[in-house]
Enzyme design. Structure first.
Site, short mmCIF file in Angstrom:
data_model
loop_
_atom_site.label_atom_id
_atom_site.label_comp_id
_atom_site.label_asym_id
_atom_site.label_seq_id
_atom_site.Cartn_x
_atom_site.Cartn_y
_atom_site.Cartn_z
N GLY A 49 61.43 47.21 41.72
CA GLY A 49 62.34 46.54 42.31
C GLY A 49 62.35 46.20 44.10
O GLY A 49 61.23 46.24 44.46
N GLN A 54 64.28 43.07 52.51
CA GLN A 54 62.86 43.32 52.73
C GLN A 54 61.66 41.84 52.74
O GLN A 54 60.67 41.79 52.86
CB GLN A 54 62.07 43.73 51.55
CG GLN A 54 63.13 45.38 51.04
CD GLN A 54 62.04 45.76 49.34
OE1 GLN A 54 62.80 45.77 48.60
NE2 GLN A 54 61.21 46.98 49.85
N CYS A 92 58.18 52.68 49.00
CA CYS A 92 58.75 52.02 48.76
C CYS A 92 57.60 50.40 49.27
O CYS A 92 57.69 51.33 50.20
CB CYS A 92 59.94 52.30 50.05
SG CYS A 92 60.57 50.48 50.51
N LEU A 93 57.93 49.78 49.08
CA LEU A 93 57.48 48.17 49.14
C LEU A 93 57.22 47.97 50.80
O LEU A 93 56.25 48.18 51.58
CB LEU A 93 57.36 47.39 49.09
CG LEU A 93 57.44 47.32 47.36
CD1 LEU A 93 58.20 46.20 46.26
CD2 LEU A 93 56.40 47.19 46.14
N HIS A 134 68.67 53.47 45.06
CA HIS A 134 67.07 52.65 46.03
C HIS A 134 67.84 51.17 46.40
O HIS A 134 67.51 51.67 47.80
CB HIS A 134 65.67 53.04 45.76
CG HIS A 134 65.01 52.84 46.47
ND1 HIS A 134 63.70 53.29 47.06
CD2 HIS A 134 64.75 51.58 47.37
CE1 HIS A 134 62.83 52.85 47.85
NE2 HIS A 134 63.62 51.88 47.87
N GLU A 135 67.60 50.12 45.93
CA GLU A 135 67.79 48.66 46.05
C GLU A 135 68.77 48.29 46.53
O GLU A 135 69.29 47.92 47.99
CB GLU A 135 67.77 47.88 45.31
CG GLU A 135 65.84 48.27 44.14
CD GLU A 135 65.27 48.01 45.28
OE1 GLU A 135 64.84 47.63 46.03
OE2 GLU A 135 64.48 48.43 45.08
N HIS A 138 68.96 49.42 50.25
CA HIS A 138 68.32 48.21 51.23
C HIS A 138 69.08 47.25 51.35
O HIS A 138 69.53 47.19 52.79
CB HIS A 138 67.11 47.43 50.37
CG HIS A 138 65.85 47.91 50.43
ND1 HIS A 138 65.20 48.83 51.45
CD2 HIS A 138 65.51 48.31 49.50
CE1 HIS A 138 64.05 49.36 51.31
NE2 HIS A 138 64.42 49.13 50.08
ZN ZN Z 1 62.46 50.24 48.65
#
Ligand code: ZN
Length: 159
Positions: A49, A54, A92-93, A134-135, A138
């Site tokens: 995701g 991000q 998380c990225l 989660h997304e 963001h």
């Molecule tokens: Zn994330």
């Protein structure tokens, strides 16, 4: 097309509340290119995701790998949440090398637009439900580390 640079905490871009995409702008070339670039970046980073903030784009767009493939959701909103809560081990990225346990609803219903600008409603369970939560966090400038307990150093950084 090349993958985009993923911002890392503590970038202030990650903490902004992202703006909705106007209906008529969804099919614009610029939005479509952003969707394609986000999907490519997610795949390149081995993520499941990714959210537009991000990569520094303060727009309410997320990409999710679901059992039916990789899909873009624009202006997603959670319209209902299960009572049941699960412990989710997340990374998380944008927070590389850290993982932690977050309390998430085990299933959610999400209303959004798809990349054609059509209304969609998704009932998500399991990992897909967790990725949506989660997304969408963001898009509101919220990172999993704000909610997590038991943060540990880990190689897992997939959302
Ligand atoms: Zn994330």
């Amino acid at each position: 097309m090349t993958p985009l640079h993923v911002l890392h905490e503590p970038s202030p871009e990650l903490r902004k509340v992202a703006a909705p995409v106007l209906d008529f702008a969804i099919v614009d070339a610029k939005t479509q290119e952003l969707i394609d670039a986000l999907a490519l970046t997610m795949v390149e980073e081995n993520g499941v995701g990714i959210a537009a903030p991000q990569v520094g784009a303060s727009e309410r767009i997320i990409i999710i790998e679901t059992p039916s493939g990789v899909h873009a959701y624009i202006n997603p909103e959670i319209t209902s949440r299960s009572v049941r809560i699960v412990d989710s081990m997340e990374g998380c990225l944008s927070v590389p090398g850290v993982s932690g346990i977050v309390k998430r609803h085990s299933s959610v219903k999400v209303k959004a637009k798809n990349r054609l600008g059509e209304d969609v409603e998704v009932k998500a369970n399991g990992l897909t439900a967790i990725i949506f939560q989660h997304e969408i966090d963001h898009l509101d400038g919220i990172l999993f580390i704000d909610k997590a307990t038991k943060l540990t150093k880990d190689v897992r950084s997939r959302l």
